[in-house]
Write a protein that holds these residues in place. Structure first.
Motif, PDB file in Angstrom:
ATOM      1  N   ARG A  91       0.522  -1.238   0.656  1.00  0.00           N
ATOM      2  CA  ARG A  91       0.439  -0.251   0.132  1.00  0.00           C
ATOM      3  C   ARG A  91       0.900   1.226  -0.227  1.00  0.00           C
ATOM      4  NH1 ARG A  91      -2.361   3.390   4.099  1.00  0.00           N
ATOM      5  NH2 ARG A  91      -3.430   4.773   3.609  1.00  0.00           N
ATOM      6  N   MET A  92       2.301   1.354   0.863  1.00  0.00           N
ATOM      7  CA  MET A  92       2.931   2.622   0.872  1.00  0.00           C
ATOM      8  C   MET A  92       3.200   2.352  -0.138  1.00  0.00           C
ATOM      9  SD  MET A  92       2.826   3.604   3.559  1.00  0.00           S
ATOM     10  CE  MET A  92       0.970   2.552   5.084  1.00  0.00           C
ATOM     11  N   LEU A  93       3.786   1.833  -1.363  1.00  0.00           N
ATOM     12  CA  LEU A  93       4.434   1.495  -2.367  1.00  0.00           C
ATOM     13  C   LEU A  93       3.607   2.768  -3.244  1.00  0.00           C
ATOM     14  CD1 LEU A  93       6.866  -1.208  -3.119  1.00  0.00           C
ATOM     15  CD2 LEU A  93       7.623   1.529  -3.082  1.00  0.00           C
ATOM     16  N   ARG A  94       2.319   2.015  -3.183  1.00  0.00           N
ATOM     17  CA  ARG A  94       0.724   2.555  -3.934  1.00  0.00           C
ATOM     18  C   ARG A  94       1.054   3.768  -4.048  1.00  0.00           C
ATOM     19  NH1 ARG A  94      -2.252  -1.931  -2.948  1.00  0.00           N
ATOM     20  NH2 ARG A  94      -4.077  -0.151  -2.699  1.00  0.00           N
ATOM     21  N   LEU A  95       0.694   4.427  -2.497  1.00  0.00           N
ATOM     22  CA  LEU A  95       0.733   6.018  -2.186  1.00  0.00           C
ATOM     23  C   LEU A  95       2.208   6.323  -2.489  1.00  0.00           C
ATOM     24  CD1 LEU A  95      -0.618   5.575   1.191  1.00  0.00           C
ATOM     25  CD2 LEU A  95      -1.511   6.579  -0.316  1.00  0.00           C
ATOM     26  N   LEU A  96       2.780   5.874  -2.499  1.00  0.00           N
ATOM     27  CA  LEU A  96       3.894   6.807  -3.251  1.00  0.00           C
ATOM     28  C   LEU A  96       4.237   6.634  -4.648  1.00  0.00           C
ATOM     29  CD1 LEU A  96       6.561   8.226  -2.196  1.00  0.00           C
ATOM     30  CD2 LEU A  96       8.226   5.850  -2.994  1.00  0.00           C
ATOM     31  N   ALA A  97       4.190   6.206  -5.259  1.00  0.00           N
ATOM     32  CA  ALA A  97       4.025   6.240  -6.620  1.00  0.00           C
ATOM     33  C   ALA A  97       2.379   7.488  -6.901  1.00  0.00           C
ATOM     34  CB  ALA A  97       3.713   4.478  -7.176  1.00  0.00           C
ATOM     35  N   GLY A  98       1.356   7.329  -6.140  1.00  0.00           N
ATOM     36  CA  GLY A  98      -0.180   8.158  -6.590  1.00  0.00           C
ATOM     37  C   GLY A  98       1.201   9.418  -5.745  1.00  0.00           C
ATOM     38  N   TYR A  99       1.995   9.571  -4.947  1.00  0.00           N
ATOM     39  CA  TYR A  99       2.767  10.969  -4.540  1.00  0.00           C
ATOM     40  C   TYR A  99       3.856  10.997  -5.823  1.00  0.00           C
ATOM     41  CZ  TYR A  99       0.068  11.666   0.035  1.00  0.00           C
ATOM     42  OH  TYR A  99      -0.479  11.741   0.943  1.00  0.00           O
ATOM     43  N   VAL A 100       3.995  10.516  -6.203  1.00  0.00           N
ATOM     44  CA  VAL A 100       5.321  10.573  -7.448  1.00  0.00           C
ATOM     45  C   VAL A 100       4.156  11.572  -8.865  1.00  0.00           C
ATOM     46  CG1 VAL A 100       6.984  10.077  -8.956  1.00  0.00           C
ATOM     47  CG2 VAL A 100       6.972   9.856  -6.654  1.00  0.00           C
ATOM     48  N   ARG A 101       3.515  10.998  -9.435  1.00  0.00           N
ATOM     49  CA  ARG A 101       2.773  10.960 -10.331  1.00  0.00           C
ATOM     50  C   ARG A 101       2.172  12.409 -10.339  1.00  0.00           C
ATOM     51  NH1 ARG A 101      -2.606  11.596 -11.027  1.00  0.00           N
ATOM     52  NH2 ARG A 101      -3.427  11.138 -12.925  1.00  0.00           N
ATOM     53  N   ARG A 102       1.134  12.803  -8.697  1.00  0.00           N
ATOM     54  CA  ARG A 102       0.730  13.739  -8.707  1.00  0.00           C
ATOM     55  C   ARG A 102       1.828  15.449  -8.355  1.00  0.00           C
ATOM     56  NH1 ARG A 102      -4.224  13.917  -5.723  1.00  0.00           N
ATOM     57  NH2 ARG A 102      -3.339  15.419  -3.646  1.00  0.00           N
ATOM     58  N   TYR A 103       2.715  14.991  -7.820  1.00  0.00           N
ATOM     59  CA  TYR A 103       4.112  15.941  -7.867  1.00  0.00           C
ATOM     60  C   TYR A 103       4.472  16.485  -9.353  1.00  0.00           C
ATOM     61  CZ  TYR A 103       2.085  17.531  -2.903  1.00  0.00           C
ATOM     62  OH  TYR A 103       1.360  17.042  -2.080  1.00  0.00           O
ATOM     63  N   PHE A 104       4.779  15.375 -10.277  1.00  0.00           N
ATOM     64  CA  PHE A 104       5.225  15.075 -11.471  1.00  0.00           C
ATOM     65  C   PHE A 104       4.396  15.755 -12.512  1.00  0.00           C
ATOM     66  CE2 PHE A 104       6.015  13.601 -15.633  1.00  0.00           C
ATOM     67  CZ  PHE A 104       7.239  13.878 -15.896  1.00  0.00           C
ATOM     68  N   LEU A 105       3.318  15.711 -12.070  1.00  0.00           N
ATOM     69  CA  LEU A 105       2.385  16.469 -12.684  1.00  0.00           C
ATOM     70  C   LEU A 105       2.634  18.038 -12.381  1.00  0.00           C
ATOM     71  CD1 LEU A 105      -0.566  14.129 -12.935  1.00  0.00           C
ATOM     72  CD2 LEU A 105       0.989  14.866 -14.913  1.00  0.00           C
ATOM     73  N   GLU A 106       2.605  18.585 -10.843  1.00  0.00           N
ATOM     74  CA  GLU A 106       2.170  19.631 -10.235  1.00  0.00           C
ATOM     75  C   GLU A 106       3.734  20.299 -10.882  1.00  0.00           C
ATOM     76  OE1 GLU A 106       0.317  21.096  -8.646  1.00  0.00           O
ATOM     77  OE2 GLU A 106       1.269  22.335  -6.886  1.00  0.00           O
ATOM     78  N   VAL A 107       5.174  19.991 -10.973  1.00  0.00           N
ATOM     79  CA  VAL A 107       5.853  20.653 -11.199  1.00  0.00           C
ATOM     80  C   VAL A 107       6.323  20.194 -12.864  1.00  0.00           C
ATOM     81  CG1 VAL A 107       8.766  20.024 -11.151  1.00  0.00           C
ATOM     82  CG2 VAL A 107       6.973  19.460  -8.776  1.00  0.00           C
ATOM     83  N   MET A 108       5.567  20.400 -13.179  1.00  0.00           N
ATOM     84  CA  MET A 108       5.460  20.481 -14.785  1.00  0.00           C
ATOM     85  C   MET A 108       4.482  21.176 -15.169  1.00  0.00           C
ATOM     86  SD  MET A 108       3.139  18.015 -18.186  1.00  0.00           S
ATOM     87  CE  MET A 108       3.786  16.051 -17.541  1.00  0.00           C
ATOM     88  N   ALA A 109       3.948  22.053 -14.216  1.00  0.00           N
ATOM     89  CA  ALA A 109       3.277  23.817 -14.213  1.00  0.00           C
ATOM     90  C   ALA A 109       4.825  24.896 -13.509  1.00  0.00           C
ATOM     91  CB  ALA A 109       1.656  23.843 -13.866  1.00  0.00           C
ATOM     92  N   TRP A 110       5.555  24.581 -13.646  1.00  0.00           N
ATOM     93  CA  TRP A 110       6.600  25.299 -13.352  1.00  0.00           C
ATOM     94  C   TRP A 110       7.571  25.642 -13.863  1.00  0.00           C
ATOM     95  CZ3 TRP A 110       9.338  22.694  -8.206  1.00  0.00           C
ATOM     96  CH2 TRP A 110       8.730  22.880  -7.191  1.00  0.00           C
ATOM     97  N   ARG A 111       7.662  24.729 -15.766  1.00  0.00           N
ATOM     98  CA  ARG A 111       8.552  25.217 -16.605  1.00  0.00           C
ATOM     99  C   ARG A 111      10.307  25.690 -16.503  1.00  0.00           C
ATOM    100  NH1 ARG A 111       2.900  26.971 -17.745  1.00  0.00           N
ATOM    101  NH2 ARG A 111       2.041  24.723 -18.577  1.00  0.00           N
ATOM    102  N   SER A 112      10.272  27.784 -16.346  1.00  0.00           N
ATOM    103  CA  SER A 112      10.481  28.027 -16.393  1.00  0.00           C
ATOM    104  C   SER A 112      11.479  27.892 -15.289  1.00  0.00           C
ATOM    105  CB  SER A 112      10.684  29.705 -16.425  1.00  0.00           C
ATOM    106  OG  SER A 112      10.108  30.277 -16.316  1.00  0.00           O
ATOM    107  N   PHE A 113      10.769  28.049 -13.978  1.00  0.00           N
ATOM    108  CA  PHE A 113      11.084  28.159 -12.267  1.00  0.00           C
ATOM    109  C   PHE A 113      12.103  26.476 -12.631  1.00  0.00           C
ATOM    110  CE2 PHE A 113      10.447  26.526  -7.618  1.00  0.00           C
ATOM    111  CZ  PHE A 113      11.879  27.548  -6.908  1.00  0.00           C
ATOM    112  N   LEU A 114      11.451  25.500 -13.417  1.00  0.00           N
ATOM    113  CA  LEU A 114      12.234  24.548 -13.037  1.00  0.00           C
ATOM    114  C   LEU A 114      13.765  24.363 -14.283  1.00  0.00           C
ATOM    115  CD1 LEU A 114      11.826  21.228 -12.278  1.00  0.00           C
ATOM    116  CD2 LEU A 114      11.431  20.479 -14.577  1.00  0.00           C
ATOM    117  N   VAL A 115      13.893  25.127 -15.535  1.00  0.00           N
ATOM    118  CA  VAL A 115      15.339  25.111 -16.368  1.00  0.00           C
ATOM    119  C   VAL A 115      15.632  26.013 -14.912  1.00  0.00           C
ATOM    120  CG1 VAL A 115      16.233  25.806 -17.989  1.00  0.00           C
ATOM    121  CG2 VAL A 115      13.905  25.151 -18.255  1.00  0.00           C
ATOM    122  N   THR A 116      15.689  26.708 -13.998  1.00  0.00           N
ATOM    123  CA  THR A 116      16.292  27.655 -13.654  1.00  0.00           C
ATOM    124  C   THR A 116      16.779  26.689 -12.196  1.00  0.00           C
ATOM    125  OG1 THR A 116      14.647  29.401 -13.667  1.00  0.00           O
ATOM    126  CG2 THR A 116      16.697  29.603 -11.768  1.00  0.00           C
TER     127      THR A 116
END
Lengths: 244, 255
Positions: free
Chosen positions: B2-27
């Motif tokens: 269950r912990m691995l499933r939750l971790l994968a879920g968090y990674v997916r959610r924040y991966f999508l969240e960070v996608m919106a950072w764009r130029s800040f991520l490059v920085t």
């Protein structure tokens, strides 16, 4: 609480409670949709799919969030976030719901909608709702039991009427007279306010029937009402003077 | 599971969240890449013709991006803002959310930084042998875990002080000085090299790059893995103890 010690954070306990902060009803990535957040909530709280679907359908109906499910969280207004946050917190059917300023910053219609929902939900499911609010109207409309806490000490625990009676043994008599008379208001009680042919009098609770009878007998009364003092002033007095 | 499933879920959610950072991520990626690239330039000039040191710094650039940690931002700020309250109410270990953000950020750092690694490798004329690279993979995973734990423990200082960013900054400086970024540990003077090899900072950064660049003997690789395992145990225990102690001090006021 619920037979558990809260700080131990046992999963069986945490799955039965929920908290919503009015200032931030939904935490987590704002880029995802409300439905994404709901689905992830199901995963965290291990809600069976059948129960999840049924609860979500009910909450969608009660909160009117159908059009919001496919929208990104960051694109929602505060009122929409609160409704979605309520759905998120209730989709796993907690037994105790902590609401921290649930109506803060909301417009009038959203406030009314949230109050109605909280009342209906509590009645329908039997869930306990602990409401923390600075808005006394929230308290008056929703709470049967009031606990006043001052610097970690419980100063009062009981119903609203009892609090008013203990803290403010007075009632407000609001009177309007006709025929342009100029009564000597002090004869009937302590004058709080006067505006033309209207006045507010502060009268001890036990003297209210007699004072009312005298007013009606001696003056051409056009309107008369007997009210409790505003809850704000009662609460303010608790924190300044304490509960007797 | 269950912990691995939750971790994968968090990674997916924040991966999508960070996608919106764009130029800040490059920085962020550029900021993390500066030190290894400067190291590459300086040490290539200082030791011309030394292919091991150039290979080392290109590998170090990759390791840096794969092990980057920002728990002072993603976790300490939650303590200061009171957001930890909501995390404490979830039926899961609190660290899981922070770890999910960490992994998502690292994936993005590698994706955005990959062209930089390739260009640095081409410009420096570096080539990697497959066997040292494969041998370095577990070390990279351990280094990533170690650096997360190290930064997480330092970020937990937010329970006691409002200067957690400074505390983590101090840790980052130690990693820079003693982890193999300022100078490869293999080039440390004889007298202090054993100390550099034993400290946790090399295990978090320089050690996988040393393996990948082929600068270690089999015995040195084994010793390095031994140190990584020791520090993993020490930091994991520290994280648990500091968390238990710190969370008792946690209070949040207001909505």
């Amino acid at each position: 609480m619920l037979g558990h010690v809260p700080w131990r954070r046992e999963p069986g306990f945490l799955k039965r409670i929920a908290m919503i902060r009015g200032s931030q009803p939904i935490a987590g990535p704002g880029e995802l949709t409300v439905m994404d957040a709901l689905r992830f909530q199901r995963l965290i709280y291990e809600a069976p799919e059948v129960d999840f679907r049924r609860n979500l359908a009910e909450l969608t109906e009660m909160l009117g969030i159908g059009p919001l499910l496919d929208r990104q969280v960051r694109a929602l207004s505060l009122g929409e976030r609160m409704r979605s946050g309520l759905a998120l917190s209730l989709v796993y059917r907690p037994r105790v719901l902590f609401l921290d300023e649930p109506t803060i910053g909301l417009d009038v219609s959203a406030v009314g909608m949230i109050r109605r929902f909280i009342s209906d939900y509590s009645t329908q499911t039997g869930a306990t709702v602990l409401l923390t609010s600075h808005y006394m109207v929230d308290v008056e409309r929703l709470c049967r039991r009031i606990v006043l806490i001052d610097r970690g000490t419980i100063r009062y625990d009981g119903d609203l009427e009892g609090l008013s009676a203990r803290l403010s043994p007075y009632k407000l008599l609001k009177i309007a007279v006709s025929d342009g008379v100029q009564p000597k208001w002090e004869r009937f009680g302590e004058l709080v306010d006067v505006d033309g042919d209207r006045a507010s009098l502060r009268v001890h609770r036990r003297d209210v029937p007699a004072a009312t009878a005298r007013l009606l007998a001696e003056l051409p009364v056009a309107d008369l009402s007997v009210e409790d003092p505003p809850l704000e002033s009662v609460i303010d007095r608790v924190y300044r003077e304490g509960v007797a | 599971m269950r912990m691995l499933r939750l971790l994968a879920g968090y990674v997916r959610r924040y991966f999508l969240e960070v996608m919106a950072w764009r130029s800040f991520l490059v920085t962020l990626v550029v900021n993390q890449s500066v030190t290894p690239i400067i190291g590459l330039a300086v040490w290539s000039a200082a030791l011309p013709g030394n292919t091991i040191v150039t290979t080392y710094y290109v590998a170090l650039l990759a390791v840096q991006l794969m092990t980057v940690s920002y728990e002072h931002h993603t976790f300490s700020n939650g303590i200061y803002a009171g957001d930890l309250s909501a995390e404490l109410l979830k039926p899961q270990p609190v660290v899981l959310t922070t770890l999910g953000v960490n992994v998502a950020l690292r994936i993005w750092h590698v994706l955005v930084g990959l062209p930089l690694i390739v260009v640095a490798g081409l410009v420096a004329g570096v080539s990697f042998d497959s066997s040292p690279v494969l041998l370095a993979m577990p070390a990279v995973a351990l280094a990533a875990a170690l650096r997360f734990l190290f930064t997480y423990v330092l970020a937990l200082s937010a329970f006691w002080t409002e200067r957690a960013h400074g505390v983590v900054g101090l840790g980052e400086t130690l990693i820079f000085l003693l982890g193999g970024a300022a100078a490869p540990i293999t080039l440390f003077p004889e007298g202090i090299r054993p100390l550099g090899e034993a400290l946790p900072f090399r295990a978090m950064l320089g050690f996988p790059a040393e393996i990948a660049s082929g600068s270690l003997s089999e015995m040195q690789v084994l010793e390095g893995y031994g140190w990584q395992a020791c520090w993993m145990a020490a930091l994991a225990i520290s994280a648990v103890l500091v968390w238990r102690s710190g969370v008792r001090r946690y209070t949040a006021v207001g909505g």
